[in-house]
Design a protein around this motif. Structure first.
Motif, short mmCIF file in Angstrom:
data_model
loop_
_atom_site.label_atom_id
_atom_site.label_comp_id
_atom_site.label_asym_id
_atom_site.label_seq_id
_atom_site.Cartn_x
_atom_site.Cartn_y
_atom_site.Cartn_z
N TRP A 3 1.07 -1.20 0.00
CA TRP A 3 -0.36 0.02 0.43
C TRP A 3 0.79 1.31 0.12
O TRP A 3 1.86 1.04 0.44
CB TRP A 3 -0.57 -0.11 1.57
N GLN A 4 0.62 2.32 -0.43
CA GLN A 4 1.54 3.41 -0.79
C GLN A 4 0.63 5.00 0.43
O GLN A 4 -0.54 4.47 0.31
CB GLN A 4 1.12 4.11 -2.41
N ASP B 120 0.80 1.68 -9.42
CA ASP B 120 0.07 1.61 -9.95
C ASP B 120 -0.59 0.87 -7.98
O ASP B 120 -1.67 0.72 -8.07
CB ASP B 120 -0.72 0.88 -10.46
N VAL B 121 0.64 1.10 -7.04
CA VAL B 121 0.13 0.86 -5.81
C VAL B 121 -0.59 1.35 -5.09
O VAL B 121 -0.80 2.30 -5.27
CB VAL B 121 1.50 0.55 -5.20
N PRO B 122 -2.28 0.51 -4.89
CA PRO B 122 -3.38 1.80 -4.41
C PRO B 122 -2.80 2.77 -3.19
O PRO B 122 -2.12 1.83 -2.28
CB PRO B 122 -4.40 0.51 -3.73
N ILE B 123 -3.19 3.45 -3.13
CA ILE B 123 -3.29 4.28 -1.75
C ILE B 123 -4.05 4.27 -0.60
O ILE B 123 -5.35 3.44 -0.79
CB ILE B 123 -3.28 5.34 -2.15
N ILE B 124 -3.78 3.28 0.59
CA ILE B 124 -4.83 3.03 1.54
C ILE B 124 -5.17 4.30 2.35
O ILE B 124 -4.92 5.47 2.17
CB ILE B 124 -3.43 2.21 2.76
N THR B 125 -6.31 3.47 2.83
CA THR B 125 -7.17 5.35 3.24
C THR B 125 -6.97 4.10 5.54
O THR B 125 -6.16 3.69 5.32
CB THR B 125 -8.43 5.19 2.89
N PRO B 126 -6.90 5.34 6.34
CA PRO B 126 -6.96 5.04 7.63
C PRO B 126 -7.99 3.75 7.71
O PRO B 126 -7.50 2.72 8.08
CB PRO B 126 -7.58 5.71 8.73
N ARG B 127 -8.70 3.52 7.50
CA ARG B 127 -10.21 2.53 7.42
C ARG B 127 -9.46 0.90 6.89
O ARG B 127 -9.43 -0.20 8.08
CB ARG B 127 -11.55 2.42 6.88
N GLU B 128 -8.64 0.85 6.02
CA GLU B 128 -8.67 0.02 5.50
C GLU B 128 -7.24 -0.87 6.12
O GLU B 128 -6.87 -2.13 6.82
CB GLU B 128 -7.87 -0.04 3.63
N LEU B 129 -6.47 -0.10 6.38
CA LEU B 129 -5.46 0.18 7.98
C LEU B 129 -5.97 -0.99 8.90
O LEU B 129 -4.70 -2.04 9.72
CB LEU B 129 -5.07 1.13 8.57
N SER B 130 -6.97 -0.53 9.37
CA SER B 130 -7.74 -1.90 10.38
C SER B 130 -7.99 -3.19 10.52
O SER B 130 -8.19 -4.12 11.12
CB SER B 130 -8.76 -1.21 10.62
N GLU B 131 -7.93 -3.83 9.19
CA GLU B 131 -8.07 -4.52 8.53
C GLU B 131 -7.27 -5.60 8.48
O GLU B 131 -6.71 -6.74 7.94
CB GLU B 131 -8.43 -4.84 6.77
N GLY B 132 -5.85 -4.97 8.35
CA GLY B 132 -4.43 -5.65 8.48
C GLY B 132 -4.34 -6.34 9.92
O GLY B 132 -4.50 -5.77 10.62
N ASP B 133 -3.18 -7.21 9.70
CA ASP B 133 -3.06 -7.82 11.57
C ASP B 133 -1.34 -8.00 11.76
O ASP B 133 -1.05 -7.95 13.02
CB ASP B 133 -2.74 -10.04 11.10
N GLY B 134 -0.18 -7.44 11.11
CA GLY B 134 0.20 -6.70 11.60
C GLY B 134 0.86 -5.71 10.50
O GLY B 134 0.29 -5.39 9.18
N PHE B 135 1.65 -4.87 10.19
CA PHE B 135 2.60 -3.75 9.19
C PHE B 135 3.38 -3.45 9.05
O PHE B 135 4.61 -4.33 10.10
CB PHE B 135 1.62 -2.81 9.91
N VAL B 136 4.52 -3.18 8.30
CA VAL B 136 5.83 -2.95 7.58
C VAL B 136 5.60 -1.44 7.24
O VAL B 136 5.09 -0.98 6.63
CB VAL B 136 6.93 -3.86 7.22
N PHE B 137 6.18 -0.41 8.12
CA PHE B 137 5.54 0.86 7.58
C PHE B 137 7.35 1.55 6.86
O PHE B 137 8.53 0.92 7.89
CB PHE B 137 5.74 1.69 8.31
#
Length: 204
Positions: free
Chosen positions: A38-39, A59-76
């Protein structure tokens, strides 16, 4: 159901995106984990980006805060700006107040990766200042430590990254590209973080 690892980044000249791609490969190598790129949104105008000689966005999709909540883990991931994350990524995190209010990200693991122009430009400082964002959301910081092994002690070639996360250098004119060793470290970070995310998800 697959464990979702979100690799969320902001990349200006392409270096952070290249690391992100390798992190995804590492995460995808862990069975049962689904990694997604996500970008974060761009805040600069096309005119300014042109003057900065920034290449077109992928063309990597742009993330929204709402979509962030659906992840189990992250790498920023992001390039450093005076030892901190850039305004573009900070603007994205500033928009996550709704998630913070309900602590929807609490207990979820998160790693960091970065790019600086030189060795003294904040490879570790950028990670340290970014950790505050994770803390307020109750996320669990996942550094790679020295799990990359001998690659962490390489002295014969210039290498970005640190125990805080993978990294690269782009040079003053942004012409330097991530090296084979830096990409291997990014792959390792993806695999390592995915493994921890999977373990934590299994305890829910």
């Amino acid at each position: 159901m697959a464990v979702k690892l979100y690799i969320v980044y902001y990349s200006l000249h392409g270096h952070v995106e290249r690391l992100a791609e390798e992190i995804k490969k590492g995460a995808d190598s862990v069975e049962g984990v689904e990694a997604t790129l996500w970008q974060a949104s761009e805040t600069l105008s096309d005119v300014v980006l042109g003057k900065m000689r920034a290449p077109p966005k992928s063309d990597v999709p742009i993330i929204t805060p709402r979509e962030l909540s659906e992840g189990d883990g992250f790498v920023f991931g992001f390039p450093a700006r005076y030892g901190m994350m850039p305004a573009q990524f900070k603007a994205f995190l500033d928009a996550t107040g709704g998630l913070w209010n309900k602590q929807q990200l609490a207990g979820k693991p998160a790693g960091l990766f970065f790019c600086t122009s030189s060795q003294g430009s904040g490879q570790e400082e950028t990670a340290l200042t970014a950790i505050t964002q994770l803390v307020h959301h109750g996320m669990l910081f996942v550094p790679i430590g020295y799990t990359f092994g001998a690659g962490m002690f390489e002295m014969e070639e210039l290498k970005g990254g640190s125990p805080y996360g993978s990294g690269t250098f782009d040079g003053e004119d942004h012409s330097r590209q991530p090296t084979k060793l830096e990409l291997e470290q990014a792959f390792h970070q993806g695999k390592y973080t995915a493994t921890i995310t999977k373990k934590l998800a299994s305890t829910k």
